[in-house]
Design an enzyme around this catalytic site. Sequence first.
Site, short mmCIF file in Angstrom:
data_model
loop_
_atom_site.label_atom_id
_atom_site.label_comp_id
_atom_site.label_asym_id
_atom_site.label_seq_id
_atom_site.Cartn_x
_atom_site.Cartn_y
_atom_site.Cartn_z
N ASN A 85 0.82 -1.19 0.00
CA ASN A 85 0.00 0.00 0.00
C ASN A 85 0.87 1.26 0.00
O ASN A 85 2.09 1.19 0.13
CB ASN A 85 -0.96 -0.03 1.20
CG ASN A 85 -2.27 0.68 0.93
OD1 ASN A 85 -2.31 1.65 0.18
ND2 ASN A 85 -3.33 0.20 1.54
N HIS A 115 23.06 -0.10 12.09
CA HIS A 115 24.22 0.78 12.17
C HIS A 115 25.10 0.37 13.34
O HIS A 115 24.66 -0.31 14.28
CB HIS A 115 23.76 2.23 12.30
CG HIS A 115 22.97 2.67 11.11
ND1 HIS A 115 23.56 3.02 9.92
CD2 HIS A 115 21.64 2.78 10.91
CE1 HIS A 115 22.64 3.33 9.05
NE2 HIS A 115 21.46 3.19 9.62
N GLY A 142 -0.77 -1.24 8.86
CA GLY A 142 -0.23 0.08 8.55
C GLY A 142 0.76 0.59 9.59
O GLY A 142 0.59 0.38 10.79
N ARG A 180 4.68 -8.38 20.33
CA ARG A 180 4.53 -9.58 21.15
C ARG A 180 3.30 -10.35 20.68
O ARG A 180 2.34 -9.76 20.20
CB ARG A 180 4.43 -9.23 22.62
CG ARG A 180 3.20 -8.43 22.95
CD ARG A 180 3.23 -7.83 24.35
NE ARG A 180 2.01 -7.10 24.63
CZ ARG A 180 1.63 -5.97 24.05
NH1 ARG A 180 2.39 -5.41 23.14
NH2 ARG A 180 0.50 -5.37 24.37
#
Length: 185
Positions: A85, A115, A142, A180
């Site tokens: 999406n 990093h 989303g 979780r």
Amino acid sequence: MTASERMKMAAGEWYTCIDDELEALRVAARDAVFEHNSLPPRQRGNIAPALRALLGGVGEGVRIEAPFHCAYGFNIHLGEGVFLNAGCTILDTAPVHIGKGALLGPNVQIYCAEHHREAAGRLAGLEIARPVTIGDNAWIGGSAVILAGASIGEGAIVGAGAVVRRDVPANTTVVGNPARVVTRR
């Protein structure tokens, strides 16, 4: 022979992202992404031609809504019927495999790079790339974030806004930060 930064990235070793070869690959990806995000929807189709050519693999019926962003593109492999999406970002410093029928909601982010933990390492541009796998028929809600090295099992559901740091078993639902398990099917 000294390995190039691209070779180190592909091998899952520490590499320097501040590198001319890697920058040239990112520029090519930005050009393909720009075309995809700029074309009128009827011209673009499910995936703009330059982006389709850049991606590592695209199954039948894949659709990527605009806007979309990726780092390199060639590490992204999308199974049949995958839907991304609007607003998805995939920083594909390592392979990203998204299984057939998987659905990614708006603004889902997948980050393959980690990093360096030391400030000097970060300043030097050191990172390490870890693959991400999303199984067949998974649903990523989303604004979820999938971090480097995570694997999402077949049929799993990742709730909206979840941050996935660890593997998600097949046919489970995870939510929260860190994600979780809340249900197993």
